[in-house]
Each structure stands twice: as C-alpha cells, then as structure tokens.
Design a protein around this motif. Structure first.
Motif, PDB file in Angstrom:
ATOM      1  N   GLY A  73       3.334  18.891 -13.813  1.00  0.00           N
ATOM      2  CA  GLY A  73       2.284  18.282 -14.610  1.00  0.00           C
ATOM      3  C   GLY A  73       1.088  17.936 -13.737  1.00  0.00           C
ATOM      4  N   ASN A  74       0.109  17.273 -14.311  1.00  0.00           N
ATOM      5  CA  ASN A  74      -1.035  16.815 -13.522  1.00  0.00           C
ATOM      6  C   ASN A  74      -0.565  15.786 -12.495  1.00  0.00           C
ATOM      7  OD1 ASN A  74      -2.899  18.388 -14.956  1.00  0.00           O
ATOM      8  ND2 ASN A  74      -3.087  16.820 -16.554  1.00  0.00           N
ATOM      9  N   PRO A  75      -1.102  15.826 -11.284  1.00  0.00           N
ATOM     10  CA  PRO A  75      -0.637  14.882 -10.266  1.00  0.00           C
ATOM     11  C   PRO A  75      -1.047  13.449 -10.586  1.00  0.00           C
ATOM     12  CG  PRO A  75      -2.548  16.092  -9.477  1.00  0.00           C
ATOM     13  CD  PRO A  75      -2.156  16.730 -10.778  1.00  0.00           C
ATOM     14  N   VAL A  76      -0.240  12.514 -10.114  1.00  0.00           N
ATOM     15  CA  VAL A  76      -0.595  11.094 -10.175  1.00  0.00           C
ATOM     16  C   VAL A  76      -1.437  10.798  -8.941  1.00  0.00           C
ATOM     17  CG1 VAL A  76       0.289   8.735 -10.167  1.00  0.00           C
ATOM     18  CG2 VAL A  76       1.542  10.536 -11.377  1.00  0.00           C
ATOM     19  N   LEU A  77      -2.626  10.300  -9.151  1.00  0.00           N
ATOM     20  CA  LEU A  77      -3.552  10.068  -8.044  1.00  0.00           C
ATOM     21  C   LEU A  77      -3.469   8.627  -7.549  1.00  0.00           C
ATOM     22  CD1 LEU A  77      -6.660  11.942  -9.477  1.00  0.00           C
ATOM     23  CD2 LEU A  77      -4.921  12.820  -7.891  1.00  0.00           C
ATOM     24  N   PRO A  78      -3.701   8.413  -6.251  1.00  0.00           N
ATOM     25  CA  PRO A  78      -3.691   7.038  -5.741  1.00  0.00           C
ATOM     26  C   PRO A  78      -4.846   6.231  -6.320  1.00  0.00           C
ATOM     27  CG  PRO A  78      -4.451   8.572  -4.049  1.00  0.00           C
ATOM     28  CD  PRO A  78      -3.969   9.405  -5.190  1.00  0.00           C
ATOM     29  N   GLU A  79      -4.594   4.947  -6.549  1.00  0.00           N
ATOM     30  CA  GLU A  79      -5.657   4.043  -6.986  1.00  0.00           C
ATOM     31  C   GLU A  79      -6.337   3.494  -5.741  1.00  0.00           C
ATOM     32  OE1 GLU A  79      -3.522   1.244  -9.368  1.00  0.00           O
ATOM     33  OE2 GLU A  79      -3.569   2.530 -11.152  1.00  0.00           O
ATOM     34  N   ARG A  80      -7.657   3.642  -5.667  1.00  0.00           N
ATOM     35  CA  ARG A  80      -8.375   3.363  -4.428  1.00  0.00           C
ATOM     36  C   ARG A  80      -8.164   1.938  -3.918  1.00  0.00           C
ATOM     37  NH1 ARG A  80      -8.161   5.347  -0.667  1.00  0.00           N
ATOM     38  NH2 ARG A  80      -8.168   7.186  -1.974  1.00  0.00           N
ATOM     39  N   LYS A  81      -8.312   0.949  -4.795  1.00  0.00           N
ATOM     40  CA  LYS A  81      -8.150  -0.429  -4.350  1.00  0.00           C
ATOM     41  C   LYS A  81      -6.724  -0.694  -3.886  1.00  0.00           C
ATOM     42  CE  LYS A  81      -8.689  -5.243  -5.843  1.00  0.00           C
ATOM     43  NZ  LYS A  81      -9.037  -6.160  -6.971  1.00  0.00           N
ATOM     44  N   ALA A  82      -5.751  -0.184  -4.648  1.00  0.00           N
ATOM     45  CA  ALA A  82      -4.349  -0.376  -4.284  1.00  0.00           C
ATOM     46  C   ALA A  82      -4.043   0.291  -2.951  1.00  0.00           C
ATOM     47  CB  ALA A  82      -3.445   0.175  -5.382  1.00  0.00           C
ATOM     48  N   ALA A  83      -4.573   1.497  -2.732  1.00  0.00           N
ATOM     49  CA  ALA A  83      -4.332   2.207  -1.474  1.00  0.00           C
ATOM     50  C   ALA A  83      -4.852   1.409  -0.284  1.00  0.00           C
ATOM     51  CB  ALA A  83      -4.990   3.585  -1.520  1.00  0.00           C
ATOM     52  N   GLU A  84      -6.004   0.765  -0.462  1.00  0.00           N
ATOM     53  CA  GLU A  84      -6.563  -0.056   0.616  1.00  0.00           C
ATOM     54  C   GLU A  84      -5.682  -1.280   0.891  1.00  0.00           C
ATOM     55  OE1 GLU A  84     -10.464  -0.912  -0.792  1.00  0.00           O
ATOM     56  OE2 GLU A  84     -11.241   1.122  -0.386  1.00  0.00           O
ATOM     57  N   ILE A  85      -5.169  -1.874  -0.166  1.00  0.00           N
ATOM     58  CA  ILE A  85      -4.282  -3.040  -0.004  1.00  0.00           C
ATOM     59  C   ILE A  85      -3.007  -2.633   0.719  1.00  0.00           C
ATOM     60  CG2 ILE A  85      -2.814  -4.681  -1.270  1.00  0.00           C
ATOM     61  CD1 ILE A  85      -5.066  -4.770  -3.397  1.00  0.00           C
ATOM     62  N   TYR A  86      -2.408  -1.509   0.316  1.00  0.00           N
ATOM     63  CA  TYR A  86      -1.158  -1.080   0.949  1.00  0.00           C
ATOM     64  C   TYR A  86      -1.378  -0.660   2.397  1.00  0.00           C
ATOM     65  CZ  TYR A  86       0.811  -1.210  -3.756  1.00  0.00           C
ATOM     66  OH  TYR A  86       1.236  -1.602  -5.002  1.00  0.00           O
ATOM     67  N   ALA A  87      -2.558  -0.131   2.705  1.00  0.00           N
ATOM     68  CA  ALA A  87      -2.871   0.223   4.092  1.00  0.00           C
ATOM     69  C   ALA A  87      -2.884  -1.026   4.972  1.00  0.00           C
ATOM     70  CB  ALA A  87      -4.218   0.941   4.169  1.00  0.00           C
ATOM     71  N   GLU A  88      -3.290  -2.162   4.401  1.00  0.00           N
ATOM     72  CA  GLU A  88      -3.277  -3.431   5.147  1.00  0.00           C
ATOM     73  C   GLU A  88      -1.865  -4.008   5.250  1.00  0.00           C
ATOM     74  OE1 GLU A  88      -5.957  -6.157   3.341  1.00  0.00           O
ATOM     75  OE2 GLU A  88      -7.740  -4.917   3.668  1.00  0.00           O
ATOM     76  N   ILE A  89      -1.078  -3.803   4.196  1.00  0.00           N
ATOM     77  CA  ILE A  89       0.272  -4.380   4.159  1.00  0.00           C
ATOM     78  C   ILE A  89       1.245  -3.609   5.046  1.00  0.00           C
ATOM     79  CG2 ILE A  89       2.298  -4.716   2.654  1.00  0.00           C
ATOM     80  CD1 ILE A  89       0.375  -5.360   0.397  1.00  0.00           C
ATOM     81  N   TYR A  90       1.089  -2.292   5.134  1.00  0.00           N
ATOM     82  CA  TYR A  90       2.088  -1.474   5.813  1.00  0.00           C
ATOM     83  C   TYR A  90       2.373  -1.915   7.250  1.00  0.00           C
ATOM     84  CZ  TYR A  90       4.445   2.470   7.976  1.00  0.00           C
ATOM     85  OH  TYR A  90       5.320   3.236   8.683  1.00  0.00           O
ATOM     86  N   PRO A  91       1.366  -2.229   8.094  1.00  0.00           N
ATOM     87  CA  PRO A  91       1.692  -2.685   9.453  1.00  0.00           C
ATOM     88  C   PRO A  91       2.544  -3.961   9.452  1.00  0.00           C
ATOM     89  CG  PRO A  91      -0.617  -2.066   9.313  1.00  0.00           C
ATOM     90  CD  PRO A  91      -0.093  -2.076   7.905  1.00  0.00           C
ATOM     91  N   LYS A  92       2.320  -4.841   8.477  1.00  0.00           N
ATOM     92  CA  LYS A  92       3.139  -6.054   8.397  1.00  0.00           C
ATOM     93  C   LYS A  92       4.580  -5.697   8.021  1.00  0.00           C
ATOM     94  CE  LYS A  92      -0.846  -8.780   6.846  1.00  0.00           C
ATOM     95  NZ  LYS A  92      -1.422  -9.612   5.743  1.00  0.00           N
ATOM     96  N   PHE A  93       4.721  -4.773   7.080  1.00  0.00           N
ATOM     97  CA  PHE A  93       6.058  -4.308   6.690  1.00  0.00           C
ATOM     98  C   PHE A  93       6.774  -3.702   7.893  1.00  0.00           C
ATOM     99  CE2 PHE A  93       8.880  -0.901   5.353  1.00  0.00           C
ATOM    100  CZ  PHE A  93       9.660  -1.525   4.385  1.00  0.00           C
ATOM    101  N   ARG A  94       6.069  -2.877   8.628  1.00  0.00           N
ATOM    102  CA  ARG A  94       6.665  -2.191   9.783  1.00  0.00           C
ATOM    103  C   ARG A  94       7.053  -3.183  10.877  1.00  0.00           C
ATOM    104  NH1 ARG A  94       2.325   1.351  11.863  1.00  0.00           N
ATOM    105  NH2 ARG A  94       1.727  -0.627  12.784  1.00  0.00           N
ATOM    106  N   ASP A  95       6.270  -4.257  11.037  1.00  0.00           N
ATOM    107  CA  ASP A  95       6.547  -5.246  12.082  1.00  0.00           C
ATOM    108  C   ASP A  95       7.662  -6.220  11.693  1.00  0.00           C
ATOM    109  OD1 ASP A  95       4.530  -4.137  13.577  1.00  0.00           O
ATOM    110  OD2 ASP A  95       3.032  -5.660  13.062  1.00  0.00           O
ATOM    111  N   ALA A  96       7.979  -6.288  10.397  1.00  0.00           N
ATOM    112  CA  ALA A  96       8.942  -7.292   9.937  1.00  0.00           C
ATOM    113  C   ALA A  96      10.350  -7.011  10.442  1.00  0.00           C
ATOM    114  CB  ALA A  96       8.926  -7.365   8.413  1.00  0.00           C
TER     115      ALA A  96
END
Length: 492
Positions: A460-483
């Motif tokens: 089907g048509n791809p599900v595209l990333p939501e720009r604001k959400a992608a920016e938030i997760y980019a900030e969260i991921y290093p914290k997740f990785r460090d936990a």
C-alpha cells in the motif's frame, strides 16, 4: 489449477494457508496449542500435539477448496528448538523450544569452548533455547535419554517425518542451532567435535527450496489431499516471514512487532558482527544469508501491561480502545520513557538479566501516557537494532513493517517517525505461512522468486514520518540508549 500450501508451526499455534499458481488466495486456518512449563525456566511442547493440530488445520483448509489439486507444501517453523527422536522416529522427550532457559550454564560453557568460532563459524552468539546448549543440558542431566538419541531435529521438521519422510532439515533453520557452519552451509564438524556431540544424530541438510520427497498416500487420504503433494524443505519463521513480505534484496529491511520484535535484511555474502550483537544465518533463498536482530519483548510488553496492570475482574480493556486513547498523547509521552527489557534483551546487549523500567514518572502521567510510552519504547529498541545494521554498512533502501504491531495505525506512525523513514506494509495474511507457500512454489516451478512474489504481494502507500514527532524522537533516542548502561548495575 495447481495449488500450494504453507504450514507455519509457531510457538503458540500452527497456521496453514493456501495459494494457487496464479496468486489467488484460497484460505487460511489455524489451531492453538500450549507451552508447557513443568519447572521455572522450562518451556516445552508435545510434538504429537503439533501433528494433531496440523492435521486438523489442513483438513479444515481442504474443505474450503472446491477442487483440491495440491502440487506442493512448504514449511515454516519456530526456530532454535530441539526435538529428539529414537530409531523408530518417536519422541524421546518433550520438545525443548526457543523460550526455554534451563541451559544457562551450558551457554557459558559453549562461549568458553568456542570463543572466536562463534563468529567465524556459527555467525552468532549462543543463547538459551538454542539446540547447542539444549543438547549439552540433556547430555548432563538426562544421560540415559541422551544416549538413546538417533536424531536431533528442529520443530517443523517433525511434521515432515509424520508425512512420511526420513529426517531432514534446511540450511536456514539449521543455522539457528549454533552447530552449523554458515559459510559452508552444513553441520560444523569442528564445532560438534569441540562440544562432544556425535555428528551422526544430525539429519541431512537441504536448501530451503529443494523438493525432498512426497507425502505418503495414506497420509494424503487421511488429510483429504489430492495432487502430487511434494514436500519442500522450508525454513525458519523469520526467513519465511521475510519472503511473505517480499523481502529478497540487500538493503531491504523487515521490521516485525509480534510477541517479540525482529529486524531482518538479506545479504549476498555472509557479514558477521564481531561483537556478536546480532545473528548472521543462512537465508531461505539459495546463495543468500541474512542479518537478524531481535528484541525479546515487543507486543508482549503491551499485552503484559493490559493484562497484568490494567485489566481487572470488573473490566477488561480492548487493544483498539487503548490505541485510540494513546493517540491523544503527544509524541514523547510527556517525558515518560519505557525500557522494554521485561525478559532480558538480545540486540544489542545480549543480556538475559536486563530488566524493564519506566523513567521520568510524574504525577501528570496517566494511563494513556503509559500505553504510548510502551509503544515508543519498543520502537526505540528496534531503532537500536537498525543502528547496529547501519554500523555494519547496511543502508536501508526500503523498510517493510509487519506483525501485529503493523495493524495499529498509531504504532505505524510511531515506528516511521522513530526511524524517520517511510514504512511499507502488505495486505498479506499470515506472512510466515505465505513465505512457506512461496518456497513450495519456488521449489516446483520454473519461475523466479521475484515473479512468484509479484503475484502474491502488494504494497500500500507508505506511512510517512511526522516531522515534529521525528524531531522529538531524535532527541529522546540518545536518552533511551544511555538508560541501559546507567541502570545495568541495578539489575538482579
């Protein structure tokens, strides 16, 4: 019109699906069976129950097909497990499946004995539930039974014996035993000698698309099958799920959220992580290999939270209802972070002692925040796996999302935004069983896998990333990785 069946012998049940040579869906059936836990840490199943439930599912499917003419059957199955049988092809002991944890001491012994051979020969670290440590546990703790072993086989291969074949297996599933040379695509004499295992108990190995025999006439009659009913070797469920989602080329990633979570990509040449954070196994496609990274607790984490925390005798929550509730919470769950290590973790930590946790709890957090945080934590854990792939030089060209998680619109949006990449999904039912069906077609037709897959699989048509959400997760991921490293010293 010739027909093809695919059988997926899973952990909680068996699924049977049918397609014809033109790519028309014929139907699917399933039966459930239990996991037996006679002691803490044990996970067993009765192989005869597998066969009885498989027969029931096949008979039901046959009744859905107007004119039965089955050309071939392919097989998919839960990986790593061990079925030991005697000279009469009868089980000597319950099947010890992948979820079993009794062999933790044997895992340590194997790591000490094999050392760098885990990477150079086996392509993977070893874990409890794999055939290698399971056989060593049987040798140490059930010596009388161990001495009577004529064959040690993988779960799905028991079904082929019941259909009239001599013991056999395939290169893809055999790779997951940790007794296999992934480069030579055969049992490793060196590993077996080091571990003190007799190579005579391991069956002949075939490529996954090879026709290895024909169903016995009396079994065909019992099941109501007509046609040649050739039997094709098959593969593990992850290999078949990749085929059932159209994943055949390097650069294509399959991300699955089921009970656990997996990331899979094909390889033209074997590529092994020297840190052994991921598995490198032979693929079901002849001449191919693949990388497989796994997080142990994906959909299981949300299921645990619903059943153990939210549900009560007065109210049982619905997953769709929880999904809708979590959609009202913004990306990032207002700072709430979830580590999905409820039963340890594989990639990238290979740590059975890892534990789950919620971090940054605040009085303003409610039920919806917890639900969304769990979904986000699972996706962040799978991003951890994809980062290892990238570190090894794998650049994703297309990502396909599958499993129960892919049926959730919210989980699709979260996964796309966490990866900051479009996600494709298919309308295929029962991907692993369909992959087994594709193997049956590949083994008996002159068409290539691309031609066969093009008849069955549509995106089907791809599900595209939501720009604001992608920016938030980019900030969260290093914290997740460090936990994880920050909390490791607190784990039991």
């Amino acid at each position: 019109m010739e027909q093809f069946l695919g059988i997926d012998l899973g952990t909680q049940g068996v699924k049977v699906i049918g397609w014809d040579e033109e790519g028309n869906f014929l139907g699917s059936t399933s039966r459930e069976y239990p996991i037996l836990t006679p002691q803490i840490g044990f996970a067993e199943q009765n192989p005869e129950i597998w066969w009885e439930k498989t027969k029931e599912a096949i008979k039901e499917l046959v009744n859905l097909i107007p004119q039965v003419n089955v050309k071939a059957i392919g097989f998919s199955g839960q990986m790593h497990g061990t079925v030991i049988i005697d000279d009469n092809l009868k089980p000597l002991y319950p099947a010890i499946i992948w979820a079993d944890q009794r062999s933790h001491q044997e895992v340590k012994i194997i790591r000490e004995k094999l050392e760098d051979k885990l990477a150079t020969i086996c392509g993977s670290d070893v874990a409890t539930g794999f055939m290698a440590p399971t056989l060593l546990w049987l040798k140490e703790n059930q010596r009388e039974i161990f001495n009577r072993i004529r064959w040690a086989i993988l779960p799905k291969d028991y079904l082929k014996i019941k259909m009239g074949l001599t013991p056999s297996t395939d290169v893809a599933d055999a790779s997951s035993t940790l007794l296999f040379n992934i480069r030579k695509r055969n049992w490793s004499e060196e590993v077996l000698e080091i571990l003190g295992l007799n190579d005579n108990i391991f069956p002949p190995v075939y490529e996954s698309t090879q026709v290895i025999g024909q169903m016995k006439e009396e079994v065909k009659e019992e099941l109501g099958l007509k046609g040649e009913v050739l039997l094709v070797a098959g593969a593990g469920d992850q290999h078949c799920a990749a085929l059932g989602n159209g994943i055949t080329e390097e650069g294509e990633l399959l991300i699955t959220i089921g009970t656990g979570g997996q990331v899979f990509t094909p390889l033209c040449e074997p590529l092994v992580d020297d840190k052994l954070r991921i598995h490198t196994f032979c693929h079901a496609i002849p001449g191919f290999w693949h990388l497989l990274g796994a997080t142990l607790c994906a959909g299981l984490a949300l299921s645990w939270f619903k059943k153990s925390v939210l549900d009560s005798p007065l109210q049982a929550f619905d997953f769709k209802e929880l999904d809708q509730e979590a959609q009202k919470v913004e990306a990032g769950s207002h700072g709430l972070l979830f580590l999905p290590y409820l039963i340890g973790e594989r990639t990238p930590y290979m740590d059975p002692r890892a534990r789950g946790s919620f971090l940054n709890l605040h009085l303003t957090h409610g039920r919806a925040h917890f639900i969304r945080a769990i979904m986000e934590g699972v996706c962040l854990g799978l991003k951890n796996v994809t980062e290892v792939f990238k570190e090894l030089g794998v650049e994703p060209q297309r990502i396909v999302f599958s499993g129960g998680g892919a049926k959730s619109a919210l989980w699709r949006k979260i996964m796309a935004s966490v990866l900051d990449a479009p996600l494709f999904t298919t309308q295929v039912r029962e991907e692993a069983a369909t992959g087994a069906c594709i193997l049956a077609m590949m083994g008996t037709e002159k068409s290539s896998e691309e031609e066969i897959i093009s008849k069955i699989i549509r995106y089907g048509n791809p599900v595209l990333p939501e720009r604001k959400a992608a920016e938030i997760y980019a900030e969260i991921y290093p914290k997740f990785r460090d936990a994880y490293p920050a909390l490791k010293k607190l784990f039991p």
